[in-house]
Design a protein around this motif. Sequence first.
Motif, PDB file in Angstrom:
ATOM      1  N   LYS A 104     -20.069  10.352   1.864  1.00 27.19           N
ATOM      2  CA  LYS A 104     -19.147  10.808   1.413  1.00 27.19           C
ATOM      3  C   LYS A 104     -18.233  10.067   0.860  1.00 27.19           C
ATOM      4  O   LYS A 104     -16.685  10.440   0.654  1.00 27.19           O
ATOM      5  CB  LYS A 104     -18.956  12.002   0.682  1.00 27.19           C
ATOM      6  N   THR A 136     -18.846  16.875   0.370  1.00 30.19           N
ATOM      7  CA  THR A 136     -17.768  16.578  -0.112  1.00 30.19           C
ATOM      8  C   THR A 136     -16.328  16.792   0.123  1.00 30.19           C
ATOM      9  O   THR A 136     -15.715  15.865   0.482  1.00 30.19           O
ATOM     10  CB  THR A 136     -17.848  16.625  -1.898  1.00 30.19           C
ATOM     11  N   SER A 212     -17.406  13.586  -7.210  1.00 35.08           N
ATOM     12  CA  SER A 212     -18.351  12.057  -8.582  1.00 35.08           C
ATOM     13  C   SER A 212     -18.156  11.874  -9.923  1.00 35.08           C
ATOM     14  O   SER A 212     -18.188  11.085 -10.060  1.00 35.08           O
ATOM     15  CB  SER A 212     -19.562  11.582  -7.813  1.00 35.08           C
ATOM     16  N   ARG A 217     -14.201   7.401  -7.368  1.00 33.04           N
ATOM     17  CA  ARG A 217     -15.405   8.127  -6.429  1.00 33.04           C
ATOM     18  C   ARG A 217     -16.452   7.456  -6.254  1.00 33.04           C
ATOM     19  O   ARG A 217     -17.506   6.720  -5.693  1.00 33.04           O
ATOM     20  CB  ARG A 217     -15.289   9.610  -6.256  1.00 33.04           C
ATOM     21  N   TRP A 218     -16.792   6.890  -7.725  1.00 33.09           N
ATOM     22  CA  TRP A 218     -17.646   6.709  -8.044  1.00 33.09           C
ATOM     23  C   TRP A 218     -17.741   4.940  -7.679  1.00 33.09           C
ATOM     24  O   TRP A 218     -19.164   4.467  -6.925  1.00 33.09           O
ATOM     25  CB  TRP A 218     -18.320   6.699  -9.135  1.00 33.09           C
ATOM     26  N   GLN A 221     -18.724   3.403  -4.309  1.00 31.69           N
ATOM     27  CA  GLN A 221     -20.204   3.485  -3.787  1.00 31.69           C
ATOM     28  C   GLN A 221     -21.455   2.868  -4.280  1.00 31.69           C
ATOM     29  O   GLN A 221     -22.439   2.499  -3.122  1.00 31.69           O
ATOM     30  CB  GLN A 221     -20.534   5.042  -4.172  1.00 31.69           C
ATOM     31  N   GLY A 250     -24.440  11.160  -8.461  1.00 31.99           N
ATOM     32  CA  GLY A 250     -22.890  10.428  -7.930  1.00 31.99           C
ATOM     33  C   GLY A 250     -23.367   9.131  -7.432  1.00 31.99           C
ATOM     34  O   GLY A 250     -23.095   8.202  -7.963  1.00 31.99           O
ATOM     35  N   ASN A 251     -24.441   9.253  -6.237  1.00 30.36           N
ATOM     36  CA  ASN A 251     -24.378   8.016  -5.233  1.00 30.36           C
ATOM     37  C   ASN A 251     -25.614   7.325  -6.064  1.00 30.36           C
ATOM     38  O   ASN A 251     -25.387   6.217  -6.400  1.00 30.36           O
ATOM     39  CB  ASN A 251     -24.841   8.533  -3.514  1.00 30.36           C
TER      40      ASN A 251
END
Length: 429
Positions: A104, A136, A212, A217-218, A221, A250-251
């Motif tokens: 993260k 996170t 996320s 943030r998303w 990645q 999210g990841n």
Amino acid sequence: MNFVSTRFAAPAVSLSAAVAAGLAPDGGLYVPAKRPLPQRWAGRGSLVGDAEAVLAPFFAGDALAPYLGELCAEAFNFPAPLRALSTPGDHVLELFHGPTAAFKDFGARFLAASLARLQRDRARSLTIVVATSGDTGAAVAAAFHRQPGIRVVVLYPDGRVSPRQAHQLGCFGDNIHALRVAGSFDDCQAMVKQALSDRELQAQVPLSSANSISLGRWLPQMSYYAHAALAHHAASGELLNLVVPTGNLGNAMAAVLARAMGLPLGRIALATNANDVLPRFFHGQAYEPTQSVATLANAMDVGAPSNFERLRWLYANDEAALRLGFRAEAVDDAAIRELIARRYAAAGEVFCPHTATAVALLERLRGEGVTGHWAVAATAHPAKFESVVEPLIGRPIEVPPALAALLQRPANAEPCPPDYAALREFLQT
């Protein structure tokens, strides 16, 4: 490019506006106004270069576009190596070489760099409110620590994160505030979403998110998946298949979006812990969020994964097509313990509990005769979970220098009931 809500009841906004807001006004998550079309990609030879290339279509025409190269260089100044495992064709994508030893760090640092530029010359400060199931919060705290004009409030479930995770969450001070909530991650996440949707509160205290659910943030990645896939394809001519351990999705959703854009990624399998909302759905049952249960892989203790809305959006709410696109399996605590101990004894490989769920699923796939080149997303350094891992492998785990420095700082977190009114009052102070 403009962005819309997954619930389609809010106006389209620019990338900068979506990043600043965190959550759409209708409670949905921001996604591109148009689904991405696959294209051909050529690797640029570095994580920063590949990140800039894959993010450029989303930044086109936005106020942040001139800074994209700077943002990537500032955020991604540590490696994400793809290493071979002891089983031929199997790899691990190490995403834990950042300042808080978790994947993260990538998204949190990119978001912090973006908001730092968006906040310039603004008279009112911004409060980032974030729920964390373990990793996170520390990544966000490290990324935003002492950043002018920004306050961070981190909510985490008291007693449901590892001791070292809890220490990280409370060790920053200054503009970082940690609240230990007497409840689950789902309680924390619900409180954060309620705050972000509270227009009266937003008028008093401008808020954004770094979970996320945040577009900022998303999207970044995708970078490490793009870089790993392009480098692997250039070296081997093979697609890289992925097993991603997931909680809030999210990841994994970043990998899914990267594949949809045409990057050389093959199958994507999702590994969860005993919180099996996603496996049940992909095995044909209705999608039914439940209250989460505590497991060894605590950062994945999620019973209502927010990013499922984005997954549905990408597949145009076609559940049949969505189910055909993925394999999702649950791995319980007993299997996590067994795998960590066995793989260390056999090959000296050490995994955190979250990464272990993905390795366990990859073993299942290989046992069924699945072929191809596969990579497991290693989401955290095992030293963050020494109380779980060290008894299973029978030796201490060396602590990365950046994590060791954080553990030497004093830590403090304030208690908070699982009640939105309490959070609202804290945010107003």
